[in-house]
Design a protein around this motif. Structure first.
Motif, PDB file in Angstrom:
ATOM      1  N   GLY A 194      -7.449   6.611   5.252  1.00 43.66           N
ATOM      2  CA  GLY A 194      -6.125   6.459   4.672  1.00 43.66           C
ATOM      3  C   GLY A 194      -6.001   5.361   3.646  1.00 43.66           C
ATOM      4  O   GLY A 194      -5.001   5.294   2.926  1.00 43.66           O
ATOM      5  N   HIS A 195      -7.000   4.487   3.541  1.00 41.01           N
ATOM      6  CA  HIS A 195      -6.933   3.373   2.590  1.00 41.01           C
ATOM      7  C   HIS A 195      -7.518   3.771   1.240  1.00 41.01           C
ATOM      8  O   HIS A 195      -8.378   4.661   1.145  1.00 41.01           O
ATOM      9  CB  HIS A 195      -7.679   2.154   3.134  1.00 41.01           C
ATOM     10  N   GLN A 196      -7.072   3.073   0.204  1.00 42.27           N
ATOM     11  CA  GLN A 196      -7.564   3.296  -1.151  1.00 42.27           C
ATOM     12  C   GLN A 196      -8.512   2.190  -1.612  1.00 42.27           C
ATOM     13  O   GLN A 196      -8.868   2.129  -2.786  1.00 42.27           O
ATOM     14  CB  GLN A 196      -6.381   3.384  -2.126  1.00 42.27           C
ATOM     15  N   GLY A 197      -8.880   1.318  -0.727  1.00 38.84           N
ATOM     16  CA  GLY A 197      -9.792   0.226  -1.060  1.00 38.84           C
ATOM     17  C   GLY A 197     -10.701  -0.086   0.103  1.00 38.84           C
ATOM     18  O   GLY A 197     -10.659   0.575   1.160  1.00 38.84           O
ATOM     19  N   SER A 198     -11.535  -1.081  -0.077  1.00 42.30           N
ATOM     20  CA  SER A 198     -12.442  -1.517   0.977  1.00 42.30           C
ATOM     21  C   SER A 198     -11.664  -1.877   2.240  1.00 42.30           C
ATOM     22  O   SER A 198     -10.634  -2.550   2.184  1.00 42.30           O
ATOM     23  CB  SER A 198     -13.230  -2.741   0.493  1.00 42.30           C
TER      24      SER A 198
END
Length: 489
Positions: A194-198
């Motif tokens: 669900g995250h767009q980054g590390s």
């Protein structure tokens, strides 16, 4: 010594390159060039940016090669020094016996007696050495790797044990995903995308099957663990690294692993139960407050935010650190929080008092990378200054124990029952100390055992009979160790 200086410089460069990746993964949160951006995203033409990325990649690889070579040399020097010390001790012992037993007799008899004593020393020394070597061969190992958890396509920043069911662990990775693993089988049971980054941190709810993750996209998410239930989407993944992110020998190894591995069905979750926003920078860590009704987040924007988990509203913002935060930990039973920072301090926030008093700990000389509670009202902190310090909350002026080491410290863990500190290092080592600062041992590391890059995090699971310590590394691996705490190295 020259080797140590080279190691120190290489370690600093390598860590700076690796850790800078935590926050550069998402949109406006990043200030670095992304090799996958289109020509319109930057001022430089695509061929120029592509060439720059290639050059930076070569520089990073060269630094890493130098670092690994010097670590190998340093280990050989340490091993030789240990052997020399042990031999010197045996010689000193027998040398003392020789001086005590030699009689000053007639000069004509002294050479013969001296020769006999010399031969006796050699025989005794040989027997002692053989006995020591034999005991090394026969001794059972105190530490061993029991499980390997592979599947992440980039470095793993944190590993955490599930509190409600210690047969599961969670991992947070720079590949933008978090995963849940079954310890018994070593298989991934759920991945969260669900995250767009590390994904920089993962922590489990103290009593429910909920997971909290912090990310470089500036958000913290709460999602359901679903340990015993399938999720909405199911995808088939190979337990190997993506070819688009590796090259050279690593790609060849990945192809071999992919050929031999079996296709495993992994449930994928993409939608969180709750999104927690409000930070202006990378969220580097997040943790559940005692009871689980609130969470605390820490960010590179130099603040920490207390959230209500039901509504998602901000309860309080904690400010005061001069530089970016590196970690946050909440007390398991009291409303206390410690925040670590690059400003060389960590702070204790007391939510039990309506005025919320703050205590500042200033015992380190470089960024504090980790600080967490231990039982009996203690806090253990680790830093890039290569020290771990133990503090008593009743007397916070100076540490009650200081452990001096040879490499920067990452996110450590303290076993809840025996108060054993597991310390992960930039130099790929994991060391064990007791709460009083006494050395217990060092986990073995070789080409076939241990991690190949810096160890980012460790976590204890004393209730698990198969693996009671877990470690993760930027080599994309998570290892489950069985530690015999009754046997010292």
């Amino acid at each position: 010594m020259p080797t140590d200086n080279i190691n120190k410089a290489a370690s600093s460069k390598t860590k700076a390159i690796l850790t800078s990746r935590r926050g550069r993964e998402h949109g406006s949160m990043s200030t670095s060039v992304n090799r996958y951006d289109s020509d319109t995203d930057g001022q430089l033409p695509y061929p120029v940016r592509s060439r720059l990325n290639e050059l930076f990649s070569q520089i990073e690889k060269e630094f890493e090669t130098i670092y690994l070579e010097n670590q190998s040399l340093q280990e050989k020097v340490e091993a030789l020094q240990e052997r020399l010390d042990s031999y010197s001790g045996v010689l000193e012992k027998h040398g003392g016996e020789t001086q005590d037993t030699v009689d000053v007799g007639p000069s004509v008899k002294q050479p013969k007696r001296s020769s006999q004593l010399s031969q006796k020393i050699k025989t005794t020394y040989k027997a002692s050495t053989s006995k020591i070597v034999s005991s090394f061969r026969q001794a059972s190992p105190a530490y061993s790797v029991v499980r390997e958890f592979t599947g992440h396509r980039d470095g793993v920043w944190e590993v955490s044990i599930a509190r409600t069911n210690q047969s599961y662990i969670g991992t947070a990775s720079a590949d933008h995903s978090a995963r849940l693993w079954d310890i018994e089988s070593g298989q991934c049971t759920l991945q969260y995308c669900g995250h767009q980054g590390s994904v920089n941190a993962i922590r489990f709810h103290p009593s429910q099957e909920l997971v909290l993750t912090a990310s470089g996209d500036g958000m913290a998410h709460i999602w359901r663990a679903q340990i015993n239930a399938p999720s909405h989407d199911t995808v088939k993944l190979h337990h190997s690294s993506g070819e688009d992110e590796i090259d050279g020998s690593e790609k060849e190894e990945a192809v071999e692993e992919q050929t031999d591995s079996k296709v495993t069905e992994i449930s994928t979750l993409r939608t969180p139960n709750r999104e927690l926003g409000g930070h202006m920078g990378v969220v580097i860590a997040a943790d559940w407050m005692a009871g689980g009704s609130q969470v605390i987040t820490a960010s590179w924007d130099r603040t920490a935010i207390l959230f209500d988990t039901e509504s998602g509203d901000q309860v309080s913002m904690l400010s005061g650190h001069d530089l970016e935060l590196t970690d946050v930990r909440a007390h398991s039973s009291q409303k206390l929080v410690v925040t670590s920072s690059k400003d060389t301090t960590f702070r204790l926030w007391d939510f039990r008092d309506p005025n919320m008093p703050v205590s500042v700990f200033q015992g380190h000389t470089q960024p504090v990378t980790t600080a967490r509670f231990a039982r009996q009202d203690k806090v253990v902190s680790g830093s890039d200054d290569r020290t771990v310090k133990v503090w008593d909350l009743k007397n916070m002026r100076s540490p009650i124990a200081t452990i001096r080491l040879d490499s920067a410290i990452n996110r450590l863990s303290v076993s809840p029952n025996q108060n054993i500190i597991a310390i992960p290092h930039d130099n790929r080592h994991i060391r064990l100390y007791d709460i009083n600062g006494n050395r217990i041992g060092r986990l073995p590391r070789s080409n076939r055992l241990g991690h190949g890059k810096m160890v980012c995090s460790v976590d204890w699971a004393e209730e698990n009979t198969l693996c009671n310590l877990f470690s993760c590394s930027f080599d994309r691996q998570v290892l489950g160790w069985h530690i015999n705490l009754q046997t010292k190295e």
